[in-house]
Design a protein around this motif. Structure first.
Motif, PDB file in Angstrom:
ATOM      1  N   LYS A  62     -10.687   4.116  -8.635  1.00 47.90           N
ATOM      2  CA  LYS A  62     -10.972   3.185  -7.538  1.00 47.90           C
ATOM      3  C   LYS A  62      -9.734   2.363  -7.207  1.00 47.90           C
ATOM      4  CE  LYS A  62     -13.734   1.043  -4.619  1.00 47.90           C
ATOM      5  NZ  LYS A  62     -12.889  -0.051  -4.117  1.00 47.90           N
ATOM      6  N   LYS A  63      -8.970   1.984  -8.227  1.00 47.53           N
ATOM      7  CA  LYS A  63      -7.738   1.240  -7.992  1.00 47.53           C
ATOM      8  C   LYS A  63      -6.765   2.079  -7.168  1.00 47.53           C
ATOM      9  CE  LYS A  63      -4.084  -1.322 -10.398  1.00 47.53           C
ATOM     10  NZ  LYS A  63      -3.619  -1.871 -11.699  1.00 47.53           N
TER      11      LYS A  63
ATOM     12  N   LYS B  90      -7.569   9.705   1.258  1.00 45.12           N
ATOM     13  CA  LYS B  90      -8.284   8.491   1.651  1.00 45.12           C
ATOM     14  C   LYS B  90      -8.558   8.560   3.157  1.00 45.12           C
ATOM     15  CE  LYS B  90      -8.140   3.448   1.527  1.00 45.12           C
ATOM     16  NZ  LYS B  90      -7.452   2.245   0.975  1.00 45.12           N
TER      17      LYS B  90
ATOM     18  N   ALA C  61     -15.108   6.838  -5.739  1.00 42.38           N
ATOM     19  CA  ALA C  61     -14.170   5.826  -5.255  1.00 42.38           C
ATOM     20  C   ALA C  61     -13.994   5.880  -3.745  1.00 42.38           C
ATOM     21  CB  ALA C  61     -12.818   6.023  -5.941  1.00 42.38           C
TER      22      ALA C  61
ATOM     23  N   GLU D  46     -12.717   3.153 -12.892  1.00 39.88           N
ATOM     24  CA  GLU D  46     -12.159   1.955 -12.262  1.00 39.88           C
ATOM     25  C   GLU D  46     -10.695   2.140 -11.850  1.00 39.88           C
ATOM     26  OE1 GLU D  46     -12.385   1.062 -16.792  1.00 39.88           O
ATOM     27  OE2 GLU D  46     -13.593   2.085 -15.253  1.00 39.88           O
TER      28      GLU D  46
ATOM     29  N   PHE E 261      -7.559   4.366  -4.997  1.00 39.48           N
ATOM     30  CA  PHE E 261      -8.075   4.390  -3.628  1.00 39.48           C
ATOM     31  C   PHE E 261      -7.704   3.106  -2.891  1.00 39.48           C
ATOM     32  CE2 PHE E 261     -11.322   3.681  -0.388  1.00 39.48           C
ATOM     33  CZ  PHE E 261     -11.397   4.917   0.226  1.00 39.48           C
ATOM     34  N   ASP E 262      -7.846   1.988  -3.574  1.00 39.91           N
ATOM     35  CA  ASP E 262      -7.623   0.690  -2.935  1.00 39.91           C
ATOM     36  C   ASP E 262      -6.165   0.452  -2.552  1.00 39.91           C
ATOM     37  OD1 ASP E 262     -10.311   0.105  -3.161  1.00 39.91           O
ATOM     38  OD2 ASP E 262     -10.084  -1.087  -4.995  1.00 39.91           O
ATOM     39  N   ILE E 263      -5.222   1.051  -3.288  1.00 42.65           N
ATOM     40  CA  ILE E 263      -3.804   0.785  -3.007  1.00 42.65           C
ATOM     41  C   ILE E 263      -3.157   1.872  -2.150  1.00 42.65           C
ATOM     42  CG2 ILE E 263      -3.501  -0.636  -5.064  1.00 42.65           C
ATOM     43  CD1 ILE E 263      -2.136   1.666  -6.439  1.00 42.65           C
TER      44      ILE E 263
ATOM     45  N   LEU F 284       0.859  -1.176   0.000  1.00 40.56           N
ATOM     46  CA  LEU F 284       0.000   0.000   0.000  1.00 40.56           C
ATOM     47  C   LEU F 284       0.896   1.227   0.000  1.00 40.56           C
ATOM     48  CD1 LEU F 284      -2.778  -0.970   2.572  1.00 40.56           C
ATOM     49  CD2 LEU F 284      -2.908  -1.028   0.069  1.00 40.56           C
TER      50      LEU F 284
END
Length: 237
Positions: free
Chosen positions: A187-188, A236, A215, A184, A190-192, A163
């Motif tokens: 969102k990627k 985030k 996201a 998308e 945000f996720d990492i 991360l």
């Protein structure tokens, strides 16, 4: 801007022309896309303003973490990466820097930009030309508190178990490279990111801002660098 993650094979062979921006630093212009790697108002000015001041230094003030993991999209001329390296000598944090680039620029073209003339007074271990020659796909610990890994890959295909604390999102504009600004991929991002992580870009496009919000980012619209009214920073929460 700085990312050639373009799904058109011919872009790898695009004619890139060196031009001088208003702050005296050079950048590259891609004739087929009618796009520049940096703002015509100043390559160095924009990179410092957006990514160092509003990205790295902002995170450094807000976080007590001793280690900062940064992901850049994409490496381009290497100017943002080099500025981050120089600033790592000042902010006293360990920086682990990963940069993605689908189509690396040749060492000859990078040398022609002559960025070292702007950093003569910096007390750094490596100059820009040496920094540019670091091999891809390897992790380089070039200073006690700075390491860098350059990867030749599309962001769409990039996978990581790590991360990150900061994402420097410096793709070409959405009109030239719409796929890299897709919801998308926001969102990627945000996720990492770690909680409290920072996404930062010169971009202030409404559709991108909405995708970031969807996201999960807390969006901050900030005054932009010279020539741009606004830029974006996402947190985030």
């Amino acid at each position: 801007m700085i990312n050639k993650n373009i799904k058109i094979c011919s872009m790898q062979r695009s004619n890139k022309v060196s031009i001088t921006t208003e702050d005296g630093t050079s950048t590259l212009y891609i004739e087929e896309l009618k796009e520049v790697y940096h703002s015509r108002k100043g390559a160095l000015t924009e990179s410092q303003f957006v990514y160092i001041n509003e990205g790295l230094k902002y995170w450094s003030k807000e976080s007590s973490n001793a280690i900062c993991k940064i992901l850049e999209l994409g490496y381009g001329t290497g100017l943002i990466a080099f500025l981050t390296y120089l600033n790592s000598l000042e902010i006293k944090k360990q920086i682990d820097y990963t940069s993605l680039e689908a189509y690396p620029i040749s060492i000859i073209q990078l040398k022609e930009l002559n960025y070292d003339q702007f950093f003569k007074e910096k007390n750094s271990i490596q100059n820009f030309e040496e920094f540019s020659k670091l091999k891809w796909e390897l992790k380089h610990q070039i200073a006690p508190n700075f390491s860098i890994t350059k990867k030749e890959i599309f962001f769409e295909k990039f996978k990581s178990s790590d991360l990150y604390d900061i994402i420097f999102y410096d793709a070409f504009g959405a009109h030239a490279q719409p796929e890299i600004w897709a919801p998308e991929l926001m969102k990627k991002c945000f996720d990492i990111l770690n909680p409290g992580g920072v996404w930062v870009s010169y971009c202030a496009k409404g559709s991108v801002r909405r995708s970031l919000k969807t996201a999960g980012f807390d969006i901050q619209r900030l005054p932009g660098p010279p020539g741009k009214r606004e830029m974006l920073r996402g947190i985030k929460i």
